[in-house]
Scaffold this active site. Structure first.
Site, PDB file in Angstrom:
ATOM      1  N   GLY A   1       0.778  -1.239   0.000  1.00 30.82           N
ATOM      2  CA  GLY A   1       0.000   0.000   0.000  1.00 30.82           C
ATOM      3  C   GLY A   1       0.806   1.283   0.000  1.00 30.82           C
ATOM      4  O   GLY A   1       0.309   2.334  -0.378  1.00 30.82           O
TER       5      GLY A   1
ATOM      6  N   CYS B   1      -6.105  -8.718  -3.414  1.00 24.23           N
ATOM      7  CA  CYS B   1      -5.468  -7.527  -2.834  1.00 24.23           C
ATOM      8  C   CYS B   1      -6.048  -6.306  -3.548  1.00 24.23           C
ATOM      9  O   CYS B   1      -5.915  -6.185  -4.776  1.00 24.23           O
ATOM     10  CB  CYS B   1      -3.967  -7.642  -3.081  1.00 24.23           C
ATOM     11  SG  CYS B   1      -3.027  -6.200  -2.582  1.00 24.23           S
TER      12      CYS B   1
ATOM     13  N   CYS C   1      -9.446  -3.259   2.008  1.00 22.41           N
ATOM     14  CA  CYS C   1      -8.168  -3.976   2.030  1.00 22.41           C
ATOM     15  C   CYS C   1      -8.475  -5.377   2.539  1.00 22.41           C
ATOM     16  O   CYS C   1      -9.205  -5.530   3.528  1.00 22.41           O
ATOM     17  CB  CYS C   1      -7.185  -3.267   2.963  1.00 22.41           C
ATOM     18  SG  CYS C   1      -5.688  -4.206   3.295  1.00 22.41           S
TER      19      CYS C   1
ATOM     20  N   HIS D   1      -6.851  -7.430   4.138  1.00 20.01           N
ATOM     21  CA  HIS D   1      -6.393  -7.736   5.504  1.00 20.01           C
ATOM     22  C   HIS D   1      -7.450  -7.345   6.552  1.00 20.01           C
ATOM     23  O   HIS D   1      -7.496  -7.909   7.636  1.00 20.01           O
ATOM     24  CB  HIS D   1      -5.119  -6.953   5.841  1.00 20.01           C
ATOM     25  CG  HIS D   1      -3.859  -7.525   5.265  1.00 20.01           C
ATOM     26  ND1 HIS D   1      -3.572  -7.521   3.926  1.00 20.01           N
ATOM     27  CD2 HIS D   1      -2.785  -8.108   5.874  1.00 20.01           C
ATOM     28  CE1 HIS D   1      -2.380  -8.057   3.727  1.00 20.01           C
ATOM     29  NE2 HIS D   1      -1.881  -8.432   4.901  1.00 20.01           N
TER      30      HIS D   1
END
Ligand code: DGL
Length: 259
Positions: free
Chosen positions: A45, A75, A184, A186
């Site tokens: 990022g 991603c 994102c 994550h």
């Protein structure tokens, strides 16, 4: 080997894309998958676009060497910065993931939505085009500085994480958002912490399920869907700290590789 019997390749800058893999595996249990966590190069990022493209090519080359029939770019940062270049370079179907701002913008009652994503995603042309198409909706954008690094180091449940989330989400709560978009892959792993901060009326959305459905549709369209009921193989490769990836995919094989 039938092409449909070949594995789906999935990559992310690290462990985040396992949130997407989970949705894919649950919808398509007959499919073999190979997951690449490029944790050595995380976070993507903060990197310039040309580096994100280069890393995405590297991951794709490795997955194609392993026989992938389709690539899931799990991603948001790699998708919003490199998906056009990937599609132009390789003769294989790609599925990308983008922040789900559209459903949030359509359903908001307060007229304000929040988006938490990486700098690379929020500054990308693809994301900004999507936001500029929204009418009468206030979009509060926030870069999740350091969140990915903390997750990659295994510090999800730390005070530092909670403090950062508080700092990033407070202005959104003050602006009366009723949707928070996780931009994102994550961040779905932070939902328990995020819920401690947001009022109950805020809906949190991510794109995992939509990506799994799109993967199914594209496999079908290309005659690549594996319809044979079988014990499928789920393989995970990482180039840094395999124990962290292992803790996100308990019971599945994780191997450290140099890619
Ligand atoms: N998981 C990634 C995403 O969806 C990348 C995070 C990062 O490496 O900065 O954007």
């Amino acid at each position: 080997m039938e092409k449909s019997a070949q594995p789906i390749g999935i990559f992310d800058s690290g462990i985040g894309g396992t949130s997407i893999w989970r949705e894919i595996h649950s919808l398509l249990p007959n499919e073999d998958t190979i997951y690449l966590a490029d944790s050595k190069n995380a976070p993507y990022g903060q990197r310039p676009k040309d580096e994100i493209i280069e890393l995405s090519f590297k991951n794709t080359d490795y997955l194609l060497e392993q026989g992938a029939k389709l690539i899931v770019v799990a991603c948001n940062t790699a998708t919003t910065n490199a998906i056009n270049e990937l599609r132009a370079q390789y003769n294989v179907p790609f599925i990308g993931i983008e922040p789900a701002i559209k459903p949030a913008a359509i359903n908001t009652k307060t007229g304000a939505i929040g988006i938490l994503a990486t700098k690379g995603t929020l500054s990308s042309a693809l994301f900004n085009k999507a936001v500029s198409g929204l009418k009468n909706v206030k979009v509060i954008e926030q870069v999740g500085y350091n969140l990915v690094t903390l997750i990659e180091e295994g510090h999800i449940d730390s005070d530092e994480m909670l403090e950062l989330l508080l700092q990033y989400l407070k202005p959104m709560v003050q602006a009366n958002i009723d949707y928070l978009v996780l931009g994102c892959s994550h961040y779905p792993y932070l939902i328990p912490q995020i819920k401690k901060i947001l009022p109950e009326n805020v809906t949190i959305i991510d794109s995992g399920e939509a990506v799994a459905r799109q993967t199914q549709a594209i496999l079908q369209q290309n005659g690549l869907l594996n319809t044979v009921p079988r014990q499928s193989s789920q393989v995970f490769y990482t180039n840094y700290k395999p124990e962290v990836l292992q803790s996100f995919v308990k019971g599945f094989p994780v191997a450290e590789k140099d890619f």
